[in-house]
Motif scaffolding. Structure first.
Motif, short mmCIF file in Angstrom:
data_model
loop_
_atom_site.label_atom_id
_atom_site.label_comp_id
_atom_site.label_asym_id
_atom_site.label_seq_id
_atom_site.Cartn_x
_atom_site.Cartn_y
_atom_site.Cartn_z
N VAL A 69 45.41 2.31 52.77
CA VAL A 69 44.35 2.99 52.02
C VAL A 69 42.99 2.67 52.64
N ALA A 70 42.77 1.41 53.00
CA ALA A 70 41.50 1.01 53.60
C ALA A 70 41.27 1.71 54.94
N ALA A 71 42.33 2.02 55.67
CA ALA A 71 42.21 2.67 56.97
C ALA A 71 42.03 4.18 56.86
N SER A 72 42.16 4.72 55.66
CA SER A 72 42.04 6.17 55.47
C SER A 72 40.60 6.52 55.11
N ASP A 73 40.28 7.80 55.32
CA ASP A 73 38.95 8.31 54.97
C ASP A 73 38.98 9.08 53.66
N GLY A 74 40.16 9.33 53.15
CA GLY A 74 40.34 10.03 51.89
C GLY A 74 41.76 9.86 51.42
N LEU A 75 41.95 10.03 50.13
CA LEU A 75 43.25 9.80 49.52
C LEU A 75 43.63 11.03 48.70
N LEU A 76 44.88 11.48 48.87
CA LEU A 76 45.43 12.59 48.12
C LEU A 76 46.54 12.03 47.24
N LEU A 77 46.33 12.04 45.93
CA LEU A 77 47.36 11.55 45.00
C LEU A 77 48.07 12.74 44.40
N VAL A 78 49.39 12.69 44.41
CA VAL A 78 50.21 13.76 43.84
C VAL A 78 51.02 13.13 42.71
N THR A 79 50.72 13.56 41.48
CA THR A 79 51.33 12.90 40.33
C THR A 79 52.21 13.84 39.51
N PRO A 80 53.41 13.37 39.20
CA PRO A 80 54.20 14.03 38.16
C PRO A 80 53.69 13.56 36.80
N GLU A 81 54.31 14.04 35.76
CA GLU A 81 53.95 13.56 34.42
C GLU A 81 55.19 12.98 33.77
N TYR A 82 55.13 11.69 33.47
CA TYR A 82 56.22 11.00 32.80
C TYR A 82 55.74 10.57 31.42
N ASN A 83 56.38 11.09 30.40
CA ASN A 83 56.03 10.75 29.02
C ASN A 83 54.55 10.95 28.74
N GLY A 84 54.01 12.02 29.28
CA GLY A 84 52.63 12.40 28.99
C GLY A 84 51.57 11.65 29.77
N THR A 85 51.96 10.94 30.81
CA THR A 85 50.97 10.21 31.60
C THR A 85 51.44 10.11 33.06
N THR A 86 50.65 9.46 33.87
CA THR A 86 50.99 9.30 35.28
C THR A 86 52.18 8.34 35.43
N SER A 87 52.81 8.41 36.57
CA SER A 87 53.96 7.55 36.80
C SER A 87 53.53 6.10 37.02
N ALA A 88 54.42 5.18 36.72
CA ALA A 88 54.13 3.76 36.91
C ALA A 88 53.88 3.43 38.36
N VAL A 89 54.60 4.08 39.28
CA VAL A 89 54.44 3.77 40.70
C VAL A 89 53.04 4.14 41.19
N LEU A 90 52.51 5.26 40.70
CA LEU A 90 51.17 5.67 41.12
C LEU A 90 50.10 4.80 40.47
N LYS A 91 50.27 4.48 39.21
CA LYS A 91 49.32 3.60 38.54
C LYS A 91 49.33 2.22 39.21
N ASN A 92 50.49 1.75 39.60
CA ASN A 92 50.60 0.47 40.29
C ASN A 92 49.85 0.50 41.62
N ALA A 93 49.96 1.61 42.34
CA ALA A 93 49.24 1.75 43.61
C ALA A 93 47.73 1.70 43.37
N ILE A 94 47.27 2.34 42.31
CA ILE A 94 45.85 2.29 41.97
C ILE A 94 45.44 0.85 41.65
N ASP A 95 46.27 0.16 40.88
CA ASP A 95 45.95 -1.23 40.52
C ASP A 95 45.82 -2.12 41.75
N TRP A 96 46.79 -2.04 42.67
CA TRP A 96 46.75 -2.89 43.86
C TRP A 96 45.56 -2.55 44.76
N THR A 97 45.27 -1.27 44.93
CA THR A 97 44.21 -0.88 45.87
C THR A 97 42.82 -0.97 45.27
#
Length: 189
Positions: A69-97
């Motif tokens: 992520v730090a080496a990129s100039d932009g980020l494209l997030l593609v999210t499904p909807e699980y139980n009315g919210t974003t997936s845990a894997v994508l939220k986890n990526a946001i938390d770590w980065t």
């Protein structure tokens, strides 16, 4: 001026995920000279835990994600909807980065959010939650690059999104808006 590097994170780990197929189609719409790559390995990143987020001891998969992520100039997030919210894997990526807070790889990074769902709602709740988390994390959300795909189970049941001219046109517009935001960041850097 150097060409932007865009990194795509897909919030579904399923091999046949239509959200992954949307990301693949988005890669194909990149303007000439712009690299758009899908990040592999989100499934290996452990759940965020401050006890293991210690300099020199960050798990390798989490550090690899931060570095990409730090080496990129932009980020494209593609999210499904699980139980009315974003997936845990994508939220986890946001938390770590987003860590360390205020100085993480997401800080001021241009980010576009695409959402896709089998429902006609087009994963708009997941989209909204993802945008909110990115804003709190310090990313620069590119509003012009947002895109929602509803009823994807029907729309793309027989065809890959890269074979759908309307989808390609919409994806190309979103990617172009993200690239322009990334170019603006490169110029001001």
């Amino acid at each position: 001026m150097s060409q932007p590097r865009i990194l795509a994170l897909v919030g579904s780990l399923r091999a046949a995920s239509i959200n992954r197929k949307l990301a693949e189609a988005a890669v194909q719409t990149a303007p000439e000279g712009v690299e758009v790559a899908i990040y592999e390995g989100l499934g290996e990143v452990p759940f965020y835990n401050e006890d293991i987020d210690v300099p020199g001891s960050v798990p390798a998969a989490a550090q690899a994600l931060r570095d990409a992520v730090a080496a990129s100039d932009g980020l494209l997030l593609v999210t499904p909807e699980y139980n009315g919210t974003t997936s845990a894997v994508l939220k986890n990526a946001i938390d770590w980065t987003s860590r360390p807070y205020g100085a993480g790889a997401l800080k001021e990074l241009p980010v576009a959010v695409l959402s896709g769902s089998i429902s006609p709602n087009a994963a708009k709740w997941a989209h909204g939650d993802t945008v909110k988390a990115l804003g709190v994390a310090g990313a620069r959300v590119v509003e012009d690059a947002h895109l929602h795909f509803g009823a994807i189970g029907e729309r793309f049941a027989e065809t890959h999104p890269r074979e759908d001219e309307q989808a390609l046109t919409e994806l190309a517009g979103a990617v172009a808006a993200l690239v322009e935001a990334a170019r603006g960041t490169l110029v001001s850097a």
